[in-house]
Each structure stands twice: as structure tokens, then as C-alpha cells.
Design an enzyme around this catalytic site. Structure first.
Site, PDB file in Angstrom:
ATOM      1  N   LYS A  73       3.805   7.366   2.339  1.00 27.35           N
ATOM      2  CA  LYS A  73       4.258   8.736   2.586  1.00 27.35           C
ATOM      3  C   LYS A  73       5.775   8.853   2.525  1.00 27.35           C
ATOM      4  O   LYS A  73       6.309   9.752   1.871  1.00 27.35           O
ATOM      5  CB  LYS A  73       3.724   9.207   3.937  1.00 27.35           C
ATOM      6  N   THR A  75       7.820   6.744   1.090  1.00 32.11           N
ATOM      7  CA  THR A  75       8.203   6.420  -0.288  1.00 32.11           C
ATOM      8  C   THR A  75       8.080   7.652  -1.178  1.00 32.11           C
ATOM      9  O   THR A  75       8.958   7.930  -2.006  1.00 32.11           O
ATOM     10  CB  THR A  75       7.304   5.284  -0.827  1.00 32.11           C
ATOM     11  N   PHE A 303       2.104   9.780   9.971  1.00 33.65           N
ATOM     12  CA  PHE A 303       0.686   9.438   9.817  1.00 33.65           C
ATOM     13  C   PHE A 303      -0.065  10.498   8.996  1.00 33.65           C
ATOM     14  O   PHE A 303       0.519  11.142   8.134  1.00 33.65           O
ATOM     15  CB  PHE A 303       0.035   9.192  11.177  1.00 33.65           C
ATOM     16  N   PHE A 383      -0.400   2.549  -7.545  1.00 30.64           N
ATOM     17  CA  PHE A 383      -0.287   1.112  -7.288  1.00 30.64           C
ATOM     18  C   PHE A 383      -0.630   0.364  -8.567  1.00 30.64           C
ATOM     19  O   PHE A 383      -1.501   0.790  -9.330  1.00 30.64           O
ATOM     20  CB  PHE A 383      -1.249   0.679  -6.183  1.00 30.64           C
ATOM     21  N   TRP A 411       7.477   4.407  -6.964  1.00 30.19           N
ATOM     22  CA  TRP A 411       7.694   3.058  -6.424  1.00 30.19           C
ATOM     23  C   TRP A 411       8.256   2.150  -7.528  1.00 30.19           C
ATOM     24  O   TRP A 411       9.183   1.384  -7.287  1.00 30.19           O
ATOM     25  CB  TRP A 411       6.393   2.484  -5.872  1.00 30.19           C
TER      26      TRP A 411
END
Length: 558
Positions: A73, A75, A303, A383, A411
Site C-alpha cells: 500500500k 509502495t 491496513f 509481483f 516497484w
């Protein structure tokens, strides 16, 4: 494939002097209080001078319920801020400071990751500018003055059994949850049962994050209820005469911290209440300052959206007069698979059906966000190892709900990986589509507010609260606190109070263990299930791997 660690990437960053970062927002060197070359506080005088300026657009980044697979989150918050700047928008980022407890425990840092980070990451994840130390000291000064008042005659007639003000420490330490103080005889005072919370759960933290200026801060500190007399009359921090000295300790901590991203864009990092046990948002003063200086402000709430976003809307926005123009919900394919029943060790294998099975958790958050009247998009935080089929399955599911999911590769690629998201979010924010509304009105009874959140956000059938808790809530209403919002303290891992119940459960019960009145912060804390306001360290804490290498550099941080 070998990837650089976050700290290796951060060390290679080409940082600019903090004065250059301030200049991007129109903050002159004379209005910055530097802490070294790469971080500074923004002066209270400068902030006050911005009052008449028009606000930019506020964008909230939230997420699905966290899993061990990771969601990213913060990131994504950083990546979106960089992305907006990359497409020519004037944007700033607002995130929270990191607590030492999870840093040395298991959660990790709070500065983003990969090529979407805020720097200097070592400082941010450790002592930073000392704000948390100041909050800890101010909180514990009040604790000391309470016991000192009782020792020297107790003119206020405080009932030693009804002192509700604990002490705090910015570390996970389960041994301190319940303690007995003042043992050792007459010179040490009157023994009583007490305890510690983690600093991020302190009401002082919440007050600092919700105050507009130092005068407001002192007023709120004075309103803190520290305990009761034998006939149940409340005693405040103002009665103890600690509010002035506490404000002095917090004078510098009230000023927002300015740092930069890897791409040299401005980021405000200020305050740090957890969202599972506190209200989970960065400071109001940082957010309001950023809105005066930038056209778009990207902020996060802790969260999952069931905790952070709910509190952002119902507590922060309500109290500060803020309204988001767009919301981003972060999800990962890995987390969808975990919600679909896949073990962490098997997440590397393609499993489209597991993605589909896990998507209802995301769907529940999308539906909940819509109830606040703000348009939302999903950011799929990419990812390595995610397959096209898995990504398409997630996007198709989101589209079936009338929303959209945009793949983001910040990322690995920084702002280049979020240009599509940034473009769409800016369009939504500029469209005026948002019709923000809170979930419940101020004048709703406290128990009904708790039930509203439990049923409409958690999809529970009932709230379990015994007569003692219900009577306490009624007493607070009669004392004039019935118009306060409620701050739910609940596990972050599930919509329910059972951390092992993933997905989108319904028909469950929400047991309320205790309620706490935060009269200074301006909300009622509702402690649900087994959640702890002082966490413990895991079996193998991250601290075991953190050390200085032969070159004097930190290793093992992340």
C-alpha cells in the site's frame, strides 16, 4: 533472478538538498527547519500563512486485508505520487512515520519499496526527527504526574483503582501489557495495577495527528481523561496541570516532516497511529498543508479498507473537514491466491481459479468504499511471477463489479509503472464525481455506531457487548460524549475478529471486549476480539538480522 533490496536501492538514490524539494512546493529555505541535508520540518508560521489558499484534490490509497504475501500500500502511494508528477501534475505525498515496534518485529518498514520509496529510508524507519520519542515522553510525563499527585496527598481524590491512563513505549513488548507499579514500600508511592500500550496507540499520538495547531493541541491534551474519583467523577489532564508541559515537549513534533521520494518528489511524513488499534492516518496538519501547496495529494490509511479507510472517512475527514476526490484500492495477485486458499509456499505457481476464489475479499472492499460516495479504482501491485491469465482474471472480476483494475509496476519501474494509474486517478479526481458522505451521523447513539460499522463494513450479524459495556456507553452519552465517532480496534487480517478467517465472511459476530473514551482525541475506542494495544515480538524478530556491517552501514533493515 536476484533483486536489489530496498535499502540497497535507497542508498543508490541521488538525493537533492531538502531546500530544493521545498522549493517545488513554494516553501522557502527560511520556512524549513533542517534535520541534516535530506529532511526538514515545515515551520508553523509558514503553515499558518497558507490558510487562504485553495485546496488541491485529495486521493486516498487503501488496500485489501493484509496477508503474508504482501500488498504494498505504501509502495503504491509513493508510486502514484511519482506517477502524477511524471505526467506533469503538481503532486505531494502524505504518509505516516514508522514505529520501531514492527520494524524490529515482523511487519517491516513504512517507506515504500523497490523503486517507489521515500528516503532517507534508514532514518525514517528508525529515529527520524524524534517525533515518536517526543510523544512517548509527553505521554509518560502525564503518567508520572498522576502518580506524583497521588503520592503528595491526592487533592483531586483520584481513586487509585480507577486510573485509566497507561504508560507507553515504542516497542513490541508483551511483558509490559499488565504490570504493578510503585512496589517497594512507602517511598515509592501506592501500588496499583497498570500497563503499557505501544506509542502508536497512545491518545497523545491521536491528538497530535488530529490537532490543527499548538493551541488546539493543548486544548485536546487538557481534555484527556486520566481516571475517576471514588464517586466516578472524571479527572482530566488539565486537572493534573500537565497539558502545558506536554505541549512544550510536542512543540517541534507538531511541525510536519518534509522528505523526498527516489524521484525527488516531495513527501510529508508525519504522525503514525496504527489502524488496527488506533485511527491509522497521518496528521491533519500535514495533509492540510500539502493540500494548500499541491494540486494533488496522495495519502494512505493503514491496513485494509475495513480499518484504515473507514477511520479515514469517519474520523479524520469528519473531524478535519476533508473530502477525498478519488480512492485507490491496492491488491496483489499473490494476496488473491492466499485468500483463495493457496499456501504461501505455493504462490509462485499459476493458479487462476485461486485468484477467482480470492477476489471476493477485494470485491467486499470495493462495495464498502462505494458506500462513502467516492469513486474507486483498483491498483494491481505487480509481483514478479504474476501471469497474464491471473491478472486478467482479477481485472475481469473487478470489471464485473462496475469498477476497473489497473496493473502497476512501480516497484520495478518507478513512476513509469504507474503512469496509467496516475492518468486515470487524475481524471476521476478532476471529474467532480465524488459525493463524499460518512457512514453514520454524529447524533447516532454510540452502540448503534458500532453496530453500523460491524454490519455494513464487516458484514457481521451482531455485536456482542455485555451490560457493563452498554451501560458505559450510555454513561458517556449522558456526559456529553455521544456525538463522538467510534474507533474500532480489531485484527487487520480479516473482516471478522478472527485473524484466520480470510476472504469475505459474513454472518459472524463481533465481540466487544472493552471500550475506552479518548476525550482529547475525540473518539471512543472499541476493542474487539483478541486484539492487543501492546503487540509482542514474533518467535524470530527482525531485530535478530539488523546490524552494522564493517563499513558502518545498516544491514538487515529490509
Amino acid at each position: 533472478m536476484a533483486f536489489k533490496t530496498d535499502i540497497e536501492i535507497a542508498r543508490e538514490a541521488k538525493k537533492k538538498p531538502i531546500q530544493e524539494i521545498g522549493a517545488k512546493l513554494g516553501i522557502g529555505p527560511e520556512d524549513l527547519v533542517p534535520y541534516g541535508h535530506d529532511k526538514a520540518k515545515v515551520s508553523a508560521e509558514f503553515i499558518k500563512a497558507q490558510a487562504g489558499k485553495q485546496d488541491g484534490k485529495l486521493i486516498l490509497v487503501t488496500a485489501i486485508n493484509p496477508t503474508p504475501a504482501g500488498e504494498g500500500k505504501t509502495t503504491t502511494t509513493v508510486g502514484l505520487g511519482d506517477g502524477l508528477n511524471a505526467i506533469g501534475k503538481k503532486a505531494a505525498i502524505c504518509i505516516r512515520e514508522a514505529s520501531l515496534g514492527p520494524c524490529f518485529g515482523m511487519k517491516g518498514g513504512a517507506a515504500g519499496g523497490g523503486y517507489a520509496q521515500v528516503i532517507p529510508m534508514e532514518d525514517m524507519n528508525l529515529h527520524f526527527t524524534g517525533d515518536f520519542h517526543a510523544i512517548t515522553s509527553a505521554h509518560n510525563l502525564l503518567s508520572a504526574m498522576i502518580d506524583n499527585h497521588i503520592y503528595w496527598g491526592n487533592d483531586l481524590r483520584i481513586d487509585n483503582r480507577r486510573v485509566v491512563w497507561k504508560r507507553v513505549l515504542d516497542m513490541n513488548d508483551r511483558a509490559l501489557r499488565d504490570v504493578v507499579t510503585s512496589l517497594g514500600g512507602v517511598p515509592n508511592g501506592f501500588p496499583r495495577q497498570a500497563g503499557f500500550d505501544i506509542t502508536v496507540a497512545s491518545e497523545v499520538m491521536a491528538i497530535l495527528c488530529l490537532s490543527n495547531d499548538l493551541a488546539d493541541l493543548q486544548e485536546r491534551l487538557g481534555n484527556i481523561i486520566i481516571g475517576y474519583t471514588r464517586d466516578r467523577a472524571p479527572i482530566t489532564c488539565r486537572d493534573i496541570k500537565a497539558d502545558g508541559a506536554m505541549t512544550v515537549l510536542l512543540k517541534d513534533a507538531m511541525q510536519p516532516n518534509l522528505v523526498q521520494t527516489l524521484e525527488n518528489n516531495p513527501a510529508f511524513v508525519h504522525g503514525g497511529p496504527f489502524a488496527n488499534i488506533a485511527h491509522g492516518c497521518n496528521s491533519v496538519v500535514a495533509t492540510k498543508t500539502a493540500l494548500k501547496l499541491a494540486d494533488y495529494v496522495v495519502t494512505e490509511a493503514g491496513f485494509g479498507a475495513d480499518l484504515g479507510a473507514e477511520k479515514f472517512m469517519n474520523i479524520k475527514c469528519r473531524k478535519a473537514g476533508l473530502a477525498p476526490s478519488a480512492i485507490v484500492i491496492v491488491a496483489t495477485i499473490r494476496a488473491m491466491k492466499m485468500n483463495g486458499g493457496v499456501a504461501k509456499a505455493d504462490l509462485g505457481e499459476e493458479n487462476v481459479q485461486a485468484v477467482i476464489d480470492g477476489c471476493p475479499n477485494l470485491g467486499r472492499h470495493i462495495e464498502n468504499i462505494k458506500s462513502f460516495g467516492v469513486p474507486a479504482v483498483v491498483a494491481i501491485n505487480h509481483f514478479h511471477g504474476d501471469t497474464e491469465a491471473e491478472i486478467k482474471a482479477c481485472q475481469d472480476y473487478v470489471e464485473s463489479l462496475g469498477s476497473e483494475a489497473i496493473l502497476c509496476k512501480h516497484w520495478a519501474d518507478g513512476s513509469k509503472g504507474t503512469e496509467a494509474l496516475a492518468t486515470r486517478v487524475a481524471e476521476i479526481a478532476d471529474s467532480g464525481m465524488a459525493q463524499f458522505q460518512t457512514l453514520y451521523p454524529d447524533d447516532m447513539p454510540l452502540m448503534q455506531k458500532i453496530e453500523t460499522i460491524a454490519k455494513r463494513i464487516y458484514r457481521a450479524d451482531e455485536v456482542l457487548a455485555d451490560k457493563k459495556i452498554r451501560d458505559q456507553l450510555k454513561q458517556w452519552e449522558e456526559a456529553g460524549f455521544g456525538n463522538l465517532p467510534v474507533c474500532m480496534a480489531k485484527t487487520q487480517y480479516s473482516f471478522s475478529t478472527d485473524p484466520n478467517l480470510r476472504g469475505a465472511p459474513d454472518g459472524h459476530s463481533v465481540p466487544v471486549r472493552e471500550v475506552r473514551l479518548s476525550a482529547g482525541a475525540g473518539f471512543v475506542v472499541v476493542v474487539c476480539g483478541e486484539i492487543m494495544t501492546m503487540p509482542g515480538l514474533p518467535r524470530v524478530p527482525s531485530a535478530e538480522q539488523i546490524m552494522l556491517n564493517d563499513e558502518g552501514l545498516i544491514e538487515g533493515l529490509f
